[in-house]
Scaffold this motif. Structure first.
Motif, mmCIF file in Angstrom:
data_model
loop_
_atom_site.group_PDB
_atom_site.id
_atom_site.type_symbol
_atom_site.label_atom_id
_atom_site.label_comp_id
_atom_site.label_asym_id
_atom_site.label_seq_id
_atom_site.Cartn_x
_atom_site.Cartn_y
_atom_site.Cartn_z
ATOM 1 N N THR A 1 -13.637 66.829 99.054
ATOM 2 C CA THR A 1 -12.799 66.007 98.180
ATOM 3 C C THR A 1 -12.552 64.649 98.825
ATOM 4 O O THR A 1 -12.631 63.613 98.167
ATOM 5 N N ARG A 2 -12.265 64.654 100.140
ATOM 6 C CA ARG A 2 -12.069 63.384 100.829
ATOM 7 C C ARG A 2 -13.352 62.556 100.820
ATOM 8 O O ARG A 2 -13.322 61.350 100.550
ATOM 9 N N GLY A 3 -14.475 63.197 101.115
ATOM 10 C CA GLY A 3 -15.739 62.474 101.145
ATOM 11 C C GLY A 3 -16.049 61.800 99.826
ATOM 12 O O GLY A 3 -16.464 60.635 99.783
ATOM 13 N N ALA A 4 -15.843 62.534 98.719
ATOM 14 C CA ALA A 4 -16.097 61.968 97.395
ATOM 15 C C ALA A 4 -15.086 60.884 97.064
ATOM 16 O O ALA A 4 -15.442 59.825 96.522
ATOM 17 N N PHE A 5 -13.816 61.114 97.399
ATOM 18 C CA PHE A 5 -12.756 60.160 97.076
ATOM 19 C C PHE A 5 -12.978 58.815 97.772
ATOM 20 O O PHE A 5 -12.903 57.757 97.131
ATOM 21 N N VAL A 6 -13.229 58.840 99.075
ATOM 22 C CA VAL A 6 -13.374 57.573 99.807
ATOM 23 C C VAL A 6 -14.612 56.813 99.347
ATOM 24 O O VAL A 6 -14.633 55.575 99.350
ATOM 25 N N GLY B 1 -14.080 53.186 97.256
ATOM 26 C CA GLY B 1 -14.390 52.078 98.150
ATOM 27 C C GLY B 1 -13.631 52.118 99.461
ATOM 28 O O GLY B 1 -13.723 51.168 100.255
ATOM 29 N N VAL B 2 -12.876 53.198 99.715
ATOM 30 C CA VAL B 2 -12.183 53.348 100.996
ATOM 31 C C VAL B 2 -13.213 53.495 102.119
ATOM 32 O O VAL B 2 -12.980 53.096 103.258
ATOM 33 N N GLU B 3 -14.363 54.042 101.778
ATOM 34 C CA GLU B 3 -15.475 54.118 102.728
ATOM 35 C C GLU B 3 -16.314 52.858 102.583
ATOM 36 O O GLU B 3 -16.771 52.523 101.489
ATOM 37 N N GLU B 4 -16.501 52.151 103.704
ATOM 38 C CA GLU B 4 -17.268 50.910 103.700
ATOM 39 C C GLU B 4 -18.370 50.972 104.749
ATOM 40 O O GLU B 4 -18.313 51.780 105.677
ATOM 41 N N LYS B 5 -19.345 50.097 104.610
ATOM 42 C CA LYS B 5 -20.407 50.003 105.611
ATOM 43 C C LYS B 5 -20.073 48.938 106.645
ATOM 44 O O LYS B 5 -19.578 47.860 106.289
#
Length: 298
Positions: free
Chosen positions: A54-59, A63-67
């Motif tokens: 759930t966290r992986g999909a959410f971020v 856009g909480v996950e960035e490169k």
């Protein structure tokens, strides 16, 4: 910020201001009783643990996950976030704190918290199906190689018309089914492990399947997606549960993911919070810590 986002931000600010009376106190407590909401209070960000699908999909979706400069994906969730190790803990934490915000599987949503709209769109199965609600992800079962006869029989049940009716009746979204189910009558034990988001619907599926095939002994172990995938890879479970896609490194281990349902991710706040609608940019600003208080949500 885009013009549309500004309008939504102003709507949120007005709603929060309207909900705040003089003398707002600390989190929970007197605020809940008086109906007041102090926008200067710090936001309590509730996130899931590392390894949670759930966290992986959410971020990823928000856009909480960035490169970074090297092209590596980096989870920018604020270090001040409260880390919950299950859906139930997220629900309990948000329900008990007026100024909190979290995210859960749509199928796990209950009336102890409030789901906000995202970009004006309500989190519903219909809106996920028509593509207007963008925070959605697959529920997968993960296997390695050929499974036992009884495990395959159970998988056949999940993918049948009968199994998919269980999926939809519990608030998730059906996928194409293989028609009416007829059990092979295989017997034995099935160990299923992994995602706490997939677990509630899997519990319903196992209960219904055992009514059809009483010779099946099913053990269900709730943890997180990564743990379930690892267990399927090393053979300590027959079927892993994952609320995210497999990574390239996982598929290279000979694992296969099969989508059994689609699910939305609901962004939830306390019922005393007057906010009803957030943009994905606003959600990102909260979960990265850019917006530290509800007054900072622009």
């Amino acid at each position: 910020m885009k013009k549309g986002n500004k309008i939504l931000a102003l709507t949120l600010s007005a709603a929060l201001a309207a909900g705040c009376l003089a003398g707002c106190g600390s989190k929970g407590g007197s605020d809940s009783k008086s109906g007041s909401f102090d926008t200067s209070q710090e936001i309590s960000v509730v996130s899931r643990e590392e390894g949670s699908g759930t966290r992986g999909a959410f971020v990823e979706l928000t856009g909480v996950e960035e490169k970074d400069a090297d092209g590596n994906k980096v989870d920018k969730t604020t270090t001040s976030a409260i880390i919950a190790n299950s859906t139930e803990v997220v629900l309990t934490t948000v329900a008990g704190d007026d100024y909190s915000i979290g995210y859960i599987s749509l199928g796990a949503l209950n009336d102890t918290v409030k789901a906000v709209k995202i970009g004006g769109v309500e989190a519903t199965a219909d809106n996920i199906n028509n593509g207007t609600y963008t925070l959605s992800r697959p529920f997968n079962i993960v296997t390695k190689g050929q499974v036992s006869d009884v495990a395959q029989d159970f998988i056949n049940y999940i993918m049948s018309e009968d199994g998919q009716k269980i999926v939809s009746s519990n608030g998730y979204i059906e996928i194409a089914n293989s028609g009416a189910f007829k059990s092979s009558g295989a017997t034995g034990k099935i160990v299923i492990a992994g995602s706490s988001s997939v677990t509630p619907v899997m519990e319903k599926l196992t209960e219904a399947y055992k009514a059809v095939n009483s010779g099946a002994d099913i053990e269900l172990q709730e943890s997180d997606s990564t743990t379930g995938i690892t267990a399927a890879a090393d053979g300590t479970c027959d079927i892993g549960m994952a609320s995210r896609e497999l990574k390239d490194s996982e598929t290279s281990e000979g694992l296969t993911a099969t989508v059994i349902a689609m699910d939305g991710i609901a962004v939830i706040v306390n019922k005393n919070n007057p906010a009803t609608d957030l943009t994905t940019d606003q959600v990102k600003s909260i979960f990265t810590g850019e917006a530290a208080t509800w007054a900072d949500v622009k």
